[in-house]
Design a protein around this motif. Structure first.
Motif, PDB file in Angstrom:
ATOM      1  N   HIS A 153       0.843  -1.192   0.000  1.00 27.37           N
ATOM      2  CA  HIS A 153       0.000   0.000   0.000  1.00 27.37           C
ATOM      3  C   HIS A 153       0.878   1.242   0.000  1.00 27.37           C
ATOM      4  O   HIS A 153       1.329   1.703   1.056  1.00 27.37           O
ATOM      5  N   TYR A 157      -2.733   5.444  -0.980  1.00 30.50           N
ATOM      6  CA  TYR A 157      -3.490   4.265  -1.437  1.00 30.50           C
ATOM      7  C   TYR A 157      -4.981   4.402  -1.186  1.00 30.50           C
ATOM      8  O   TYR A 157      -5.792   3.845  -1.914  1.00 30.50           O
ATOM      9  N   SER A 158      -5.368   5.173  -0.184  1.00 32.41           N
ATOM     10  CA  SER A 158      -6.807   5.300   0.108  1.00 32.41           C
ATOM     11  C   SER A 158      -7.535   6.105  -0.955  1.00 32.41           C
ATOM     12  O   SER A 158      -8.770   6.018  -1.062  1.00 32.41           O
ATOM     13  N   SER A 159      -6.807   6.879  -1.750  1.00 34.95           N
ATOM     14  CA  SER A 159      -7.464   7.684  -2.789  1.00 34.95           C
ATOM     15  C   SER A 159      -8.009   6.826  -3.916  1.00 34.95           C
ATOM     16  O   SER A 159      -8.820   7.289  -4.718  1.00 34.95           O
ATOM     17  N   LYS A 160      -7.553   5.570  -4.007  1.00 35.62           N
ATOM     18  CA  LYS A 160      -8.063   4.681  -5.044  1.00 35.62           C
ATOM     19  C   LYS A 160      -9.456   4.166  -4.720  1.00 35.62           C
ATOM     20  O   LYS A 160     -10.098   3.554  -5.561  1.00 35.62           O
ATOM     21  N   PHE A 161      -9.875   4.382  -3.508  1.00 32.70           N
ATOM     22  CA  PHE A 161     -11.229   4.023  -3.106  1.00 32.70           C
ATOM     23  C   PHE A 161     -12.110   5.272  -3.188  1.00 32.70           C
ATOM     24  O   PHE A 161     -11.681   6.361  -2.810  1.00 32.70           O
ATOM     25  N   GLN A 162     -13.321   5.098  -3.635  1.00 28.56           N
ATOM     26  CA  GLN A 162     -14.271   6.216  -3.701  1.00 28.56           C
ATOM     27  C   GLN A 162     -15.371   5.940  -2.681  1.00 28.56           C
ATOM     28  O   GLN A 162     -16.358   5.275  -2.964  1.00 28.56           O
ATOM     29  N   GLU A 172      -8.807  12.011   3.196  1.00 35.87           N
ATOM     30  CA  GLU A 172      -8.119  10.790   2.775  1.00 35.87           C
ATOM     31  C   GLU A 172      -6.960  10.457   3.721  1.00 35.87           C
ATOM     32  O   GLU A 172      -6.746   9.290   4.078  1.00 35.87           O
ATOM     33  N   SER A 176      -6.524   7.085   6.090  1.00 33.50           N
ATOM     34  CA  SER A 176      -5.317   6.258   6.089  1.00 33.50           C
ATOM     35  C   SER A 176      -4.732   6.130   7.494  1.00 33.50           C
ATOM     36  O   SER A 176      -4.291   5.045   7.904  1.00 33.50           O
ATOM     37  N   SER A 354     -12.467  -0.028  -6.175  1.00 37.89           N
ATOM     38  CA  SER A 354     -11.522  -0.440  -5.153  1.00 37.89           C
ATOM     39  C   SER A 354     -10.195  -0.820  -5.786  1.00 37.89           C
ATOM     40  O   SER A 354     -10.025  -0.821  -6.983  1.00 37.89           O
ATOM     41  N   ILE A 355      -9.223  -1.202  -4.969  1.00 34.16           N
ATOM     42  CA  ILE A 355      -7.908  -1.578  -5.470  1.00 34.16           C
ATOM     43  C   ILE A 355      -7.969  -2.924  -6.166  1.00 34.16           C
ATOM     44  O   ILE A 355      -7.416  -3.122  -7.230  1.00 34.16           O
ATOM     45  N   HIS A 357      -9.091  -6.000  -8.308  1.00 37.06           N
ATOM     46  CA  HIS A 357      -9.817  -6.107  -9.562  1.00 37.06           C
ATOM     47  C   HIS A 357      -9.953  -7.577  -9.909  1.00 37.06           C
ATOM     48  O   HIS A 357      -9.118  -8.153 -10.609  1.00 37.06           O
TER      49      HIS A 357
END
Length: 572
Positions: A153, A157-162, A172, A176, A354-355, A357
């Motif tokens: 991470h 890394y938290s910005s990849k979550f909405q 953000e 984290s 999310s991260i 996939h």
């Protein structure tokens, strides 16, 4: 022989429909249903597919061609409810939010409720302060990716979550920090349970907003929660009625009425206007079902309700299913090995990227999906934005429903944030109810989800109360609400119109009853019944005159016409 087989197969195809249901994790379940299949059949298929036993909290929702949402009625035929052409597209959603998610028996049920509330948070239906928002998002992060690992991470890394419609970099970083330090070691099950318990304490937990307008034309959102009926205006809860206070729900065209009895036998009537008659009817049905589910002790107490008066056309509706107390009692009897939950292989919601996939899971073979791909995807795209995704947002308050804080107003880099310490604080979200006129009592005993706040909760919520400089704005908004006369007071013209209409209805009903009674009396007096009362009437000069001058000629005329009609039929 070949033509007979082909015609038989065509008839079988006409009797079957393809139906696709988007589940809460955005996977798609497609099946074939018979033309006369009822909603209960499809609902049971989905619950069996999910291995779900506590299914009473869920429902199937669809959107008609006019973009109006509906809950699929389990007792009625599916094909007759759908106004679109097959294949049908729907979605599974939480219909009745559990009053206490921690009391749910099985983990699979809690997981599905967790997915629903995560959607609510993203779509703007679950409103909260910044501190609560950061904690909720951290729980989601812990459930999705587990413990923080510097090797996996990277920074940001938290910005990849909405998690929310909009949020700032500061929020953000706070998410984290909580994920790195406070949630270490929590399993996905524990994080999801903590998320549910945190969300349960918010005032907008379980809110499925219905956009309306009050009698002054101001936009408002009506919603039904596990604890009662709620009205939101400008991210403030302006009305809250417990279910035991609500006595009647009624709609007439686009007008929706809520009748309630508050303490000291004070009766109030709230009136709102829906965008369309169909939206108003949907609002009324949702209210009837929620009231029955949360208020009644047994399903045997459920009664058919009508939207209008006895002698005039209206809608009749009856809730079908068990009530909340029966559901809890039935859940306690579940004795089986907990079903396995495949979290890692599920694609996160489209609305919550999310991260991870993973491949999209589906229960439909590839060759079959191609046959209905175009029409199904069109329907699912409409469901994506329309089904259970109405944000608690007022058109009169710009793009964002929640106001910006003082710090956000001065910091341009955080100008996009919509969640702030002053946003939807439980302590300042209960405005005085205009019809109740007990603002002092509300100021002393503020309620969160129908229960009075403790002292600790009041202190925590004080961080969201406006300062002295901002108190004027809140006072002005309160004065505007009070000056509007409240949703319970109708204008004088409307009151006069309603009075005249009620008098006309009473007059018409009275004339109709008198006419029916007169016909019944004539039939009885002209019959061969030998009753003293009828015998006395027959001996009066008035009756004899009526009998010989009016009744007998009329009877002979009808007999002549009947003989003439009979002769025509015989000659043909």
């Amino acid at each position: 022989m070949l033509s007979r087989i082909m015609s038989g197969s065509i008839r079988n195809l006409d009797r079957e429909y393809d139906c696709t249901v988007r589940l809460l994790d955005d996977t798609e379940y497609t099946c074939t249903i018979q033309r006369d299949a009822k909603g209960q059949y499809l609902f049971d298929l989905i619950c069996h597919h999910l291995n779900l036993l506590e299914k009473d909290y869920f429902g199937i929702r669809y959107v008609d061609p006019d973009k109006q949402r509906h809950w699929l009625e389990v007792t009625k035929c599916i094909a007759k409810q759908m106004k679109s052409q097959p294949p049908f597209t729907m979605c599974l959603r939480v219909k009745f939010y559990p009053p206490d998610p921690a009391a749910l028996k099985e983990e699979i049920t809690r997981y599905l409720v967790f997915l629903q509330i995560k959607r609510d948070l993203y779509h703007g239906r679950l409103l909260c302060k910044t501190s609560d928002a950061a904690m909720l998002a951290a729980f989601i992060l812990q459930a999705e990716i587990g413990d923080y690992d510097p090797g996996k991470h990277p920074e940001g890394y938290s910005s990849k979550f909405q998690f929310f419609p909009k949020h700032s970099e500061k929020l953000e970083r706070r998410i984290s920090d909580i994920h790195k330090t406070e949630l270490i070691g929590q399993t996905p099950e524990t994080s999801e349970l903590n998320f549910l318990q945190k969300a349960q304490m918010l005032e907008t937990y379980g809110v499925d907003p219905h956009p309306c307008k009050d009698v002054s034309g101001n936009p408002a959102f009506l919603a039904f929660t596990p604890f009662g009926f709620v009205v939101l205006q400008g991210n403030k809860r302006v009305h809250f009625l417990k279910w035991n206070e609500v006595t009647k729900l009624k709609f007439e065209g686009k007008i929706f009425h809520i009748y309630a009895n508050q303490k000291e036998d004070k009766k109030i009537i709230l009136t709102y206007f829906a965008p369309t008659p169909e939206a108003c009817k949907h609002l009324w049905k949702c209210g009837v079902e929620n009231q029955a589910f949360y208020k009644l002790e047994k399903s045997s107490q459920v009664r058919t309700v009508s939207s209008s008066n006895l002698f005039f056309k209206g809608s009749r509706f009856r809730y079908s299913g068990r009530v909340a107390k029966e559901v809890m009692e039935q859940s306690a009897k579940i004795k089986r090995e907990p079903p396995e939950i495949h979290r890692a292989g599920l694609v996160p919601s489209r609305s919550c990227p999310s991260i991870t996939h993973g491949p999209r899971l589906t229960s439909v073979p590839r060759t079959r999906r191609r046959a209905v791909h175009i029409s199904i995807m069109e329907g699912l795209e409409s469901l994506r934005d329309s089904a259970h995704s109405t944000p608690v947002r007022s058109v009169s308050h710009g793009d964002s429903f929640m106001p910006r804080s003082r710090s956000l107003a001065t910091n341009a880099s955080e100008g996009s944030a919509v969640i702030s310490d002053e946003a939807y604080s439980p302590s300042d979200s209960v405005l005085p109810t205009p019809v109740a006129e007990h603002s002092l009592e509300l100021a002393v005993a503020r309620q969160v989800n129908g229960a009075p706040c403790s002292i600790e909760e009041e202190k925590e919520s004080e961080a969201g109360t406006p300062s002295v400089g901002e108190a004027g704005d809140l006072t002005d908004s309160r004065a505007a609400v009070e000056g509007a006369g409240g949703a319970s007071s109708l204008s004088e013209v409307e009151q006069v119109n309603k009075f005249v209409l009620s008098v006309l209805r009473l007059l018409l009903v009275t004339i109709g009853l008198l006419f029916v009674l007169l016909l019944l009396l004539i039939v009885l007096t002209e019959s061969d019944l030998d009753v003293a009362f009828l015998r006395d009437i027959r001996q009066t000069p008035e009756f004899e005159q009526f009998h010989y001058e009016y009744f007998c000629p009329l009877r002979r005329w009808f007999a002549c016409k009947l003989r003439w009609a009979g002769s025509l039929l015989i000659n043909k």
